[in-house]
Design an enzyme around this catalytic site. Structure first.
Site, PDB file in Angstrom:
ATOM      1  N   HIS A 123       0.873  -1.178   0.000  1.00 36.90           N
ATOM      2  CA  HIS A 123       0.000   0.000   0.000  1.00 36.90           C
ATOM      3  C   HIS A 123       0.913   1.231   0.000  1.00 36.90           C
ATOM      4  O   HIS A 123       2.014   1.184   0.555  1.00 36.90           O
ATOM      5  CB  HIS A 123      -0.825  -0.053   1.291  1.00 36.90           C
ATOM      6  CG  HIS A 123      -1.911   0.969   1.406  1.00 36.90           C
ATOM      7  ND1 HIS A 123      -1.676   2.285   1.726  1.00 36.90           N
ATOM      8  CD2 HIS A 123      -3.256   0.856   1.271  1.00 36.90           C
ATOM      9  CE1 HIS A 123      -2.827   2.934   1.782  1.00 36.90           C
ATOM     10  NE2 HIS A 123      -3.805   2.097   1.508  1.00 36.90           N
ATOM     11  N   ASP A 200       2.927  -4.533   8.150  1.00 40.41           N
ATOM     12  CA  ASP A 200       1.692  -3.762   8.016  1.00 40.41           C
ATOM     13  C   ASP A 200       0.529  -4.755   8.107  1.00 40.41           C
ATOM     14  O   ASP A 200       0.250  -5.487   7.157  1.00 40.41           O
ATOM     15  CB  ASP A 200       1.729  -3.027   6.666  1.00 40.41           C
ATOM     16  CG  ASP A 200       0.379  -2.472   6.245  1.00 40.41           C
ATOM     17  OD1 ASP A 200      -0.618  -2.664   6.976  1.00 40.41           O
ATOM     18  OD2 ASP A 200       0.326  -1.851   5.164  1.00 40.41           O
ATOM     19  N   GLN A 203      -4.686  -5.342   6.903  1.00 37.67           N
ATOM     20  CA  GLN A 203      -5.674  -6.281   6.341  1.00 37.67           C
ATOM     21  C   GLN A 203      -5.622  -7.646   7.010  1.00 37.67           C
ATOM     22  O   GLN A 203      -6.363  -8.555   6.615  1.00 37.67           O
ATOM     23  CB  GLN A 203      -5.446  -6.458   4.833  1.00 37.67           C
ATOM     24  CG  GLN A 203      -5.609  -5.199   4.022  1.00 37.67           C
ATOM     25  CD  GLN A 203      -7.046  -4.685   4.012  1.00 37.67           C
ATOM     26  OE1 GLN A 203      -8.005  -5.410   4.258  1.00 37.67           O
ATOM     27  NE2 GLN A 203      -7.200  -3.401   3.728  1.00 37.67           N
ATOM     28  N   LYS A 226     -10.417  -1.230  10.597  1.00 37.76           N
ATOM     29  CA  LYS A 226     -10.488  -2.470   9.793  1.00 37.76           C
ATOM     30  C   LYS A 226     -10.794  -3.660  10.686  1.00 37.76           C
ATOM     31  O   LYS A 226     -10.826  -4.802  10.240  1.00 37.76           O
ATOM     32  CB  LYS A 226      -9.164  -2.698   9.059  1.00 37.76           C
ATOM     33  CG  LYS A 226      -8.629  -1.454   8.383  1.00 37.76           C
ATOM     34  CD  LYS A 226      -8.447  -1.590   6.911  1.00 37.76           C
ATOM     35  CE  LYS A 226      -7.726  -0.372   6.369  1.00 37.76           C
ATOM     36  NZ  LYS A 226      -8.031  -0.036   5.016  1.00 37.76           N
ATOM     37  N   CYS A 364      -4.745   2.233  -3.721  1.00 36.08           N
ATOM     38  CA  CYS A 364      -3.546   2.833  -3.101  1.00 36.08           C
ATOM     39  C   CYS A 364      -2.357   1.888  -3.227  1.00 36.08           C
ATOM     40  O   CYS A 364      -1.544   1.785  -2.300  1.00 36.08           O
ATOM     41  CB  CYS A 364      -3.780   3.173  -1.627  1.00 36.08           C
ATOM     42  SG  CYS A 364      -5.060   4.371  -1.347  1.00 36.08           S
TER      43      CYS A 364
HETATM   44  N1  PMP Z   1      -1.871  -0.747   4.537  1.00 35.49           N
HETATM   45  C1  PMP Z   1      -2.822  -1.526   4.030  1.00 35.49           C
HETATM   46  C2  PMP Z   1      -2.491  -2.900   3.568  1.00 35.49           C
HETATM   47  C3  PMP Z   1      -4.136  -1.057   3.948  1.00 35.49           C
HETATM   48  O1  PMP Z   1      -5.088  -1.825   3.433  1.00 35.49           O
HETATM   49  C4  PMP Z   1      -4.426   0.250   4.400  1.00 35.49           C
HETATM   50  C5  PMP Z   1      -5.839   0.817   4.294  1.00 35.49           C
HETATM   51  N2  PMP Z   1      -6.432   0.624   3.044  1.00 35.49           N
HETATM   52  C6  PMP Z   1      -3.397   1.006   4.939  1.00 35.49           C
HETATM   53  C7  PMP Z   1      -2.135   0.477   4.997  1.00 35.49           C
HETATM   54  C8  PMP Z   1      -3.627   2.384   5.467  1.00 35.49           C
HETATM   55  O2  PMP Z   1      -4.465   2.328   6.583  1.00 35.49           O
HETATM   56  P1  PMP Z   1      -5.119   3.639   7.182  1.00 35.49           P
HETATM   57  O3  PMP Z   1      -5.734   4.370   6.032  1.00 35.49           O
HETATM   58  O4  PMP Z   1      -6.139   3.139   8.158  1.00 35.49           O
HETATM   59  O5  PMP Z   1      -4.027   4.414   7.843  1.00 35.49           O
END
Ligand code: PMP
Length: 406
Positions: A123, A200, A203, A226, A364
């Site tokens: 991401h 990270d 997910q 999440k 993203c």
């Molecule tokens: N890493 C991953 C794998 C994600 O799916 C996301 C959220 N889509 C993020 C980071 C960023 O998380 P947040 O927007 O809650 O900071």
């Protein structure tokens, strides 16, 4: 215990509504999950009965708020099986956590010639902070390649791991493909060359049991929203010795011990990294989400989720004109696809007209999209409250999309 999905769905008020004249089929859990009554009530009760600032006031409400806030930290410690609740730092979420580690640890430790490995399926939240810090320090961000199936290329990783690598930051479950990365193995290999590892877990947290001590992870992060909790709250786990050695990320109240114009000294970990008034109600809501989640039969939940995802993958394989993007052996929560000859955004809009909520675009994660030769995908992402009927509704709606588009 067992897993009664209808009883669980009944605890999520938002799910029982019509969208554009059709029952809502919520398949955008990778973006954010819905909240059960237990979480909504905990936040409301906090504001109705206990609201106050934490760690400050000499009064009952402040004591109550502080104790709820610190108990929430213990709930996160339990969720991650961290050795101490002091190793849990409150952040806004995954994005802030990665920035905290990249800027605090990275600026203090990276120098020209050093390398930070991230995977090609990250991401943007786990790419851009490292690019920013490497631009300041002269270190280099190097992507770990991904195979055509959307799996991490472990041989290539071995080729990259040498003494130049100081840090590896890797996603546990890809939000774009659903690939589950073998993080324990990656951590072990990275440690052999002396590199630290951040995972990270944005997910992963709603799908697996997590154990920081067994993983021997240096840093781990997730976002509360999440995991059926509120937005604006998340946590960073870090090993105590690392956190103690790291400089503050941001300055302000609460993170100090003493302040003078001659010299300012800092509070102990975790408070050193928590300046200003935190998201107290968010922490309370997240604690309620964790308590609720812990009340589920985890093995039955995982079996249910796997069955729904397997069914979705099988339907996708049998669906004419649909190409799955990402075919990893180990997958969780995500079905990413394109309908041949159509733009994902058009598909998403036409699904929404039928009450089916998905995400479309690059999620993203632009580098993995270009690696796999697509500009974007349609992503159906599942949570524990989704059912085979939701999958059927998705594919029935896709039939109508095809009629409309072709
Ligand atoms: N890493 C991953 C794998 C994600 O799916 C996301 C959220 N889509 C993020 C980071 C960023 O998380 P947040 O927007 O809650 O900071």
């Amino acid at each position: 215990m067992s897993f009664d999905v209808q009883a669980i769905r009944a605890q999520f008020p938002i799910l029982a509504q019509q969208i554009n004249g059709n029952p809502l089929v919520y398949l955008d859990n990778g973006a954010t999950t819905q909240k059960p009554d237990a979480v909504i009530d905990a936040i409301s009760n906090f504001y109705r009965h206990d609201n106050s600032n934490v760690h400050r006031g000499a009064h009952t409400l402040s004591d109550r708020a502080t104790s709820a806030f610190e108990q929430a930290r213990v709930a996160v410690q339990g969720l991650l099986n961290a050795g101490s609740s002091d190793e849990i730092i409150w952040t806004k979420g995954t994005t802030e956590s990665v920035n905290l580690v990249a800027f605090s640890w990275g600026q203090a430790n990276l120098k020209p010639g050093d390398r930070v490995l991230v995977s090609a399926m990250e991401h943007h939240a786990n790419i851009v902070p490292w690019q920013l810090v490497c631009a300041k320090t002269g270190a280099e961000v190097v992507p770990i390649p991904v195979t055509d199936a959307g799996e991490l290329d472990l041989e290539a990783l071995d080729g990259l791991l040498d003494e130049r690598v100081k840090f590896v930051s890797i996603v546990h479950v890809s939000n774009a493909l659903g690939t589950v990365n073998p993080v324990a193995e990656i951590i072990a290999r990275a440690h052999r060359v002396g590199a630290l590892v951040m995972v990270d877990g944005a997910q992963a947290v709603a799908h697996f049991d997590l154990d920081m001590q067994a993983l021997d992870c240096d840093f781990y992060t997730f976002s509360g929203h999440k995991l059926f909790g509120p937005t604006g709250i998340g946590a960073l786990y870090g090993k105590m010795a690392l956190l103690e050695a790291m400089p503050p990320f941001m300055g302000g109240g609460e993170m100090i011990e003493t302040v003078s114009f001659e010299q300012t000294t800092f509070n102990r970990v975790p408070y050193k990294f928590e300046p200003g008034t935190p998201n107290i109600a968010g922490a309370v809501g997240l604690a309620a989400a964790i308590t609720w989640f812990n009340g589920l039969d985890r093995a039955a939940m995982m079996a249910h989720e796997q069955a729904v995802l397997d069914y979705a993958v099988e339907c996708a394989h049998n669906y004419p004109g649909l190409t799955l993007i990402g075919q990893a052996d180990q997958r969780a929560g995500v079905l990413s696809f394109v309908l041949d000859g159509s733009h994902p955004h058009d598909v998403g809009t036409l699904l929404d007209q039928q009450g089916v909520a998905v995400r479309t675009g690059s999620h993203c994660a632009m580098p993995i999209m270009s690696r796999l030769g697509v500009s974007g995908t349609v992503r159906a992402s599942f949570a524990l409250y989704n059912t085979r009927e939701d999958v059927d509704a998705l594919f029935a709606a896709l039939d109508k999309v095809k009629l409309f588009l072709f």
